[in-house]
Every structure is written in structure tokens, then in C-alpha cells.
Write a protein that holds these residues in place. Structure first.
Motif, PDB file in Angstrom:
ATOM      1  N   SER A  66       0.826  -1.216   0.000  1.00  0.00           N
ATOM      2  CA  SER A  66       0.000   0.000   0.000  1.00  0.00           C
ATOM      3  C   SER A  66       0.859   1.264   0.000  1.00  0.00           C
ATOM      4  O   SER A  66       0.580   2.215  -0.732  1.00  0.00           O
ATOM      5  CB  SER A  66      -0.923   0.015   1.220  1.00  0.00           C
ATOM      6  N   SER A 120     -15.932   0.196 -11.716  1.00  0.00           N
ATOM      7  CA  SER A 120     -16.149  -1.243 -11.655  1.00  0.00           C
ATOM      8  C   SER A 120     -17.626  -1.541 -11.856  1.00  0.00           C
ATOM      9  O   SER A 120     -18.493  -0.827 -11.361  1.00  0.00           O
ATOM     10  CB  SER A 120     -15.697  -1.795 -10.308  1.00  0.00           C
ATOM     11  N   LYS A 157     -14.683  -6.278   1.744  1.00  0.00           N
ATOM     12  CA  LYS A 157     -14.529  -4.873   1.361  1.00  0.00           C
ATOM     13  C   LYS A 157     -13.300  -4.689   0.471  1.00  0.00           C
ATOM     14  O   LYS A 157     -13.347  -3.993  -0.541  1.00  0.00           O
ATOM     15  CB  LYS A 157     -14.411  -4.021   2.630  1.00  0.00           C
ATOM     16  N   GLN A 158     -12.199  -5.331   0.850  1.00  0.00           N
ATOM     17  CA  GLN A 158     -10.976  -5.251   0.050  1.00  0.00           C
ATOM     18  C   GLN A 158     -11.171  -5.922  -1.307  1.00  0.00           C
ATOM     19  O   GLN A 158     -10.616  -5.465  -2.302  1.00  0.00           O
ATOM     20  CB  GLN A 158      -9.816  -5.930   0.777  1.00  0.00           C
ATOM     21  N   LYS A 161     -12.552  -3.606  -3.852  1.00  0.00           N
ATOM     22  CA  LYS A 161     -11.528  -2.643  -4.265  1.00  0.00           C
ATOM     23  C   LYS A 161     -10.511  -3.283  -5.206  1.00  0.00           C
ATOM     24  O   LYS A 161     -10.110  -2.682  -6.205  1.00  0.00           O
ATOM     25  CB  LYS A 161     -10.812  -2.064  -3.042  1.00  0.00           C
ATOM     26  N   ARG A 162     -10.080  -4.505  -4.901  1.00  0.00           N
ATOM     27  CA  ARG A 162      -9.079  -5.159  -5.758  1.00  0.00           C
ATOM     28  C   ARG A 162      -9.653  -5.530  -7.120  1.00  0.00           C
ATOM     29  O   ARG A 162      -8.963  -5.452  -8.125  1.00  0.00           O
ATOM     30  CB  ARG A 162      -8.503  -6.398  -5.080  1.00  0.00           C
ATOM     31  N   MET A 165      -9.434  -2.304  -8.844  1.00  0.00           N
ATOM     32  CA  MET A 165      -8.058  -1.878  -9.062  1.00  0.00           C
ATOM     33  C   MET A 165      -7.415  -2.644 -10.211  1.00  0.00           C
ATOM     34  O   MET A 165      -6.689  -2.072 -11.015  1.00  0.00           O
ATOM     35  CB  MET A 165      -7.231  -2.071  -7.785  1.00  0.00           C
TER      36      MET A 165
END
Length: 187
Positions: A66, A120, A157-158, A161-162, A165
Motif C-alpha cells: 500500500s 467497476s 470490502k478489500q 476494491k481489488r 483496481m
């Protein structure tokens, strides 16, 4: 296998293991206490040759990933699963414990972080529908999905995001979800 980018690792044991698996140059962060001088070296390497962040699949490794991504947008990412990063004697988790084959596979499946705006198509509701959050067995299903996509283990949650990303489409995710072993499919 020759890697043109400079690989960012946590320490000298990781460097030794990488050099056993591939021909590459590394920059060592010396753990999660990454300092501004190392970050400047990483930025310079990125400008000259490109950079692949390849850290351990644990909290300190994610923290380094990060910090580097924030300071040097556009770096690429390679991931090992916890199983791939565990030695046969279960003495710990890290790149230094991985097999050369696992390291080569992770580097062959590198994701390029692209910071151009990307909306997304995935939503929290999609993750619920696929049984990746909010269901019994969701953690096990997420573990399977993140291993197959090689994006590193993450919570719900991650995961959202991934997926954004790394610009993973709904179709790509559905393909992996549909391949989940039968014993893990029941939600």
C-alpha cells in the motif's frame, strides 16, 4: 526467465529466493519500516525500468504494498497465496519459503496497477449473490477466488476494491466463481 522490472521485496532472504527462481534485480524495503530513501529508489527504478511489488501475503506485506502503491502509482503487483508462501515445515509465511516454481508463476501472472479512472461493474450485491460476503463459507469461497485471480487474499470490502483496481470484469469473476469446487458452492 529474465524480469526486466525491478522487484520490490521485504528483505535479503526474499532477494536470494527470487534470484534462485529468476534473473532479476531487487530493492529490499527492510521490512515494513520502509523509509523515504528506499521509496525514492523505488520511484527512480519505476521511471527507468518499471517495478513489481512482490511482498509476503501477510499484514506487513500488504502495508508495504500500500505504501509503495501510494507513493509510486502505476507499479505492478505479484502475489503468492499463503499456501504457496509456506515452507514444508510450517516455520512461517513469506517469499523466502516459496518454491521457485511458485515464484515464477506469480511473476508470470503480474497485475499492472492502472490508476486511470475505472468504474467497476461489480457491486456489493454481486459479491453477496456469488456468496463471497455475508454467507456461511464466504471466507473459504473468497480464498478460492482470490487464489485463482492471483490478487492476494482479502476480506469482502478489500475484494471489491481489488476487483476494481485490477479491472477484473464481472465475466472474469463469474468464470472463477463457477469453478469453485462443489463442496464450497452451497451458500
Amino acid at each position: 526467465m529474465r524480469i526486466k522490472e525491478v522487484i520490490v521485496v521485504e528483505g535479503k532472504d526474499d532477494t536470494q529466493k527470487i534470484k534462485q527462481a529468476v534473473e532479476a534485480d531487487t530493492i529490499e524495503t527492510n521490512g515494513s519500516a520502509i523509509n523515504p530513501t528506499i521509496l525514492d529508489q523505488i520511484k527512480h527504478a519505476y521511471e527507468k525500468r518499471g517495478v513489481i511489488v512482490f511482498t509476503d501475503p501477510d499484514y506487513p506485506g500488504q502495508r508495504i504494498r500500500s505504501i509503495v502503491s501510494e507513493r509510486v502509482p502505476g507499479v505492478k503487483h505479484a502475489f503468492l497465496t499463503k499456501d504457496e508462501a509456506r515452507d514444508k515445515f510450517d516455520r512461517g509465511i513469506g517469499i523466502e519459503h516459496a518454491s521457485s516454481a511458485a515464484i515464477r508463476q506469480a511473476l508470470a501472472a503480474v497485475y499492472e496497477r492502472d490508476d486511470t479512472p475505472y468504474q467497476s461493474e461489480m457491486t456489493r450485491d454481486d459479491l453477496m449473490r456469488y456468496g463471497l460476503i455475508g454467507h456461511e463459507g464466504a471466507k473459504r469461497r473468497r480464498d478460492y477466488v482470490t487464489k485463482q485471480l492471483r490478487i492476494g487474499y482479502c476480506n469482502g470490502k478489500q475484494l471489491l476494491k481489488r476487483l476494481a483496481m485490477f479491472k477484473i470484469s464481472k465475466e472474469q469473476l463469474e468464470t472463477v466463481v463457477n469453478a469453485i469446487p462443489e463442496e464450497d458452492k452451497h451458500v
